[in-house]
Design an enzyme around this catalytic site. Sequence first.
Site, PDB file in Angstrom:
ATOM      1  N   LYS A  37      43.841 -80.313 -59.439  1.00 44.83           N
ATOM      2  CA  LYS A  37      42.842 -80.796 -58.487  1.00 44.83           C
ATOM      3  C   LYS A  37      43.499 -81.179 -57.167  1.00 44.83           C
ATOM      4  O   LYS A  37      44.717 -81.331 -57.101  1.00 44.83           O
ATOM      5  CB  LYS A  37      42.074 -81.988 -59.066  1.00 44.83           C
ATOM      6  CG  LYS A  37      42.889 -83.215 -59.402  1.00 44.83           C
ATOM      7  CD  LYS A  37      42.082 -84.145 -60.338  1.00 44.83           C
ATOM      8  CE  LYS A  37      42.895 -85.324 -60.821  1.00 44.83           C
ATOM      9  NZ  LYS A  37      42.719 -86.545 -60.078  1.00 44.83           N
ATOM     10  N   ARG A 134      35.542 -96.083 -65.101  1.00 42.43           N
ATOM     11  CA  ARG A 134      35.240 -95.112 -64.053  1.00 42.43           C
ATOM     12  C   ARG A 134      34.155 -94.203 -64.640  1.00 42.43           C
ATOM     13  O   ARG A 134      33.238 -94.719 -65.268  1.00 42.43           O
ATOM     14  CB  ARG A 134      36.527 -94.363 -63.675  1.00 42.43           C
ATOM     15  CG  ARG A 134      36.525 -93.841 -62.259  1.00 42.43           C
ATOM     16  CD  ARG A 134      37.891 -93.287 -61.844  1.00 42.43           C
ATOM     17  NE  ARG A 134      38.370 -92.254 -62.762  1.00 42.43           N
ATOM     18  CZ  ARG A 134      39.536 -91.618 -62.645  1.00 42.43           C
ATOM     19  NH1 ARG A 134      40.366 -91.925 -61.657  1.00 42.43           N
ATOM     20  NH2 ARG A 134      39.913 -90.688 -63.510  1.00 42.43           N
ATOM     21  N   TYR A 253      55.145 -96.066 -29.833  1.00 36.61           N
ATOM     22  CA  TYR A 253      53.907 -96.756 -29.460  1.00 36.61           C
ATOM     23  C   TYR A 253      54.024 -98.254 -29.696  1.00 36.61           C
ATOM     24  O   TYR A 253      54.592 -98.700 -30.684  1.00 36.61           O
ATOM     25  CB  TYR A 253      52.728 -96.217 -30.276  1.00 36.61           C
ATOM     26  CG  TYR A 253      52.268 -94.865 -29.802  1.00 36.61           C
ATOM     27  CD1 TYR A 253      51.796 -94.686 -28.503  1.00 36.61           C
ATOM     28  CD2 TYR A 253      52.311 -93.769 -30.637  1.00 36.61           C
ATOM     29  CE1 TYR A 253      51.366 -93.442 -28.063  1.00 36.61           C
ATOM     30  CE2 TYR A 253      51.874 -92.517 -30.205  1.00 36.61           C
ATOM     31  CZ  TYR A 253      51.409 -92.365 -28.914  1.00 36.61           C
ATOM     32  OH  TYR A 253      50.988 -91.129 -28.479  1.00 36.61           O
ATOM     33  N   MET A 305      51.676 -89.105 -34.456  1.00 40.15           N
ATOM     34  CA  MET A 305      50.945 -88.039 -35.144  1.00 40.15           C
ATOM     35  C   MET A 305      51.819 -86.821 -35.431  1.00 40.15           C
ATOM     36  O   MET A 305      51.655 -86.151 -36.453  1.00 40.15           O
ATOM     37  CB  MET A 305      49.717 -87.627 -34.312  1.00 40.15           C
ATOM     38  CG  MET A 305      48.759 -86.708 -35.061  1.00 40.15           C
ATOM     39  SD  MET A 305      47.314 -86.245 -34.082  1.00 40.15           S
ATOM     40  CE  MET A 305      46.237 -87.626 -34.322  1.00 40.15           C
TER      41      MET A 305
END
Lengths: 360, 360
Positions: A37, A134, A253, A305
Amino acid sequence: MNILTRPILEINYDNLLSNYISLTKAANEAIPAAVIKDDAYGLGAKSVASVLYTRANCRHFFVAHAVEGEKIVENAQEAKIYVLQGIGNDNLDVFQKHHQLIPVISSPEMFAFWKANKLPDIKPVIQIETGLNRLGFREKDLQKLSDDDLKEFSIVMSHLACADEKEHFMNQRQLEQFTQLKKKFFPNIPASLSASDGVFLGADFHFEMVRLGAALYGINSTPYRQNQMRNVVTIKAPILQITTLPKGEFVGYSATYRASSERKIAIISIGYGDGLPRSLSNVGKVFFKNKEKIEECRIIGRVSMDNIICDITNISHAQVGDLAYIAADFYTIDDVARDAGTIAYELISRIGKNSRFLRN
Amino acid sequence: MNILTRPILEINYDNLLSNYISLTKAANEAIPAAVIKDDAYGLGAKSVASVLYTRANCRHFFVAHAVEGEKIVENAQEAKIYVLQGIGNDNLDVFQKHHQLIPVISSPEMFAFWKANKLPDIKPVIQIETGLNRLGFREKDLQKLSDDDLKEFSIVMSHLACADEKEHFMNQRQLEQFTQLKKKFFPNIPASLSASDGVFLGADFHFEMVRLGAALYGINSTPYRQNQMRNVVTIKAPILQITTLPKGEFVGYSATYRASSERKIAIISIGYGDGLPRSLSNVGKVFFKNKEKIEECRIIGRVSMDNIICDITNISHAQVGDLAYIAADFYTIDDVARDAGTIAYELISRIGKNSRFLRN
């Protein structure tokens, strides 16, 4: 000089196969199913399915969504592909198109949908709840099923909450609950309780089928002991630039790093856009190979990024175009995930999901 | 009953356009360029580029990697597409194939590569370093360029480190450094210093081109004041199952949540495989709409790969198949990112990168 711009993701398929074989042995007689998955945890479901299907004769796969199963039907034509999130209005067409896809039914409501939209010759899997809280039928839900309803299913499954902690009390509790419900409602069909980590809880946990995911990909699903699996994932990225950072200068940053002395820095072409967690800012490590030696350096400033900046003051040989290792056999995806404050499952499910990665 | 299995990502293209127009106005005479790297911050570069190209006449785009630019050449045929990570051995072929792609050259080494592999009729952008200490030529590097070298470039750019903090001393310092280097080395070509956040630092920061990224997508790039942009991203996911959690029961992996009283819970089909940060475990919120009312509930237990579990005890109307809002105009991607301990840039660059999402 070799100028490179793109990060690189290498999958060691031989080690993946070796892990599959080790896990299969550990699970004794149980049928091994491969969990692919989320695009095989980010590594590429098509390739992973092909390798396991053709080289290891794997005939059972689990995906989360029908659209994920659809992507591998061509590569695993004789396989059964179980769809954990089940069947509904938004994917019925995919099931109708591909008869290899078998829904896992986890709620009375989805079962009602199934009965109204049955697929010919398909017997779904039923998921029952044993403690994870779940998806799955509770005992009170099972009691409402008729004898005919109970005969609809081909496999009964559940999922363990704490199998990565061998001595956790939940394991025994879930095993007892599963055994009892199976005996009461599904005495005659195969059962599946364990994922990779459950395989190592002992033969009681194996039943007729095990679902091999994390450990296939080299993740240590038994963190209470050294990893028994081989490394599958190597992540590298090239140095774009090397420069001198004068004493007192800031990096990245929000200027979160300041040089206490002159440093040599490398700007490396990988960032959170490539799936590298931003939580590695000022914390993460990267590595360089110098012949046989592994040299370590630190990410400084924020992960951006597309780039990270590393302090390579002590790496005398580094050049523009050299590849920095983010994860490898000597510092695995488990190690990187720990540095980032998460688990390798989340790490690799992000890595490689963009188009920038060069892949082997 | 509507049974749904897949998460949904909605992009409001009208609001995206509105943000583009607002930013363009705020930047006065400067040419607006749209930053669509990392698949338009995860939102889908093709669609975003098409909308801006056809509906707003945008003719300048920035991507990080040449392979990202390649994906939008068809959708923006007359546009210039600047490639921030530049040009090298591993993407030269992409530049040779698509003459819309223009490399940003950020190091002497890459410039040497460029001179050895020039593309006909292309004048690259040069990036200079002014304080972020990431990619770019330093003054000492510029001094080594010949007059002919300096004439190679069409645009000079740099990047601000702290433009999201209006009063940060770095802004003025970088502006002065940029102005001085531009005057000295590139007096006659257009200049670009500011991304979205820089636009709001005032006209001094605009120069001839601004690079609009985060704010386009609705991210608040000026967190010192209320967001001036419109919301672009809505993330929803369906309830797969609703059940009762008895008092004392545990939820999710490693049993990190325990019910202090009986609760009603919903299992919702979205997880970290879909890009929802695992750091939202036991912290994140989801919302339901009840006519005009917004009702909030909490994620309990760990975020898993495909699902989250929410406490919906107080949401009386919730049913299987209902959509839970993860992010929307009333609780934005900035809010979700804050809950997760990160920034919306990282959040959205992960969301939607798998094939499971239904998209508008």
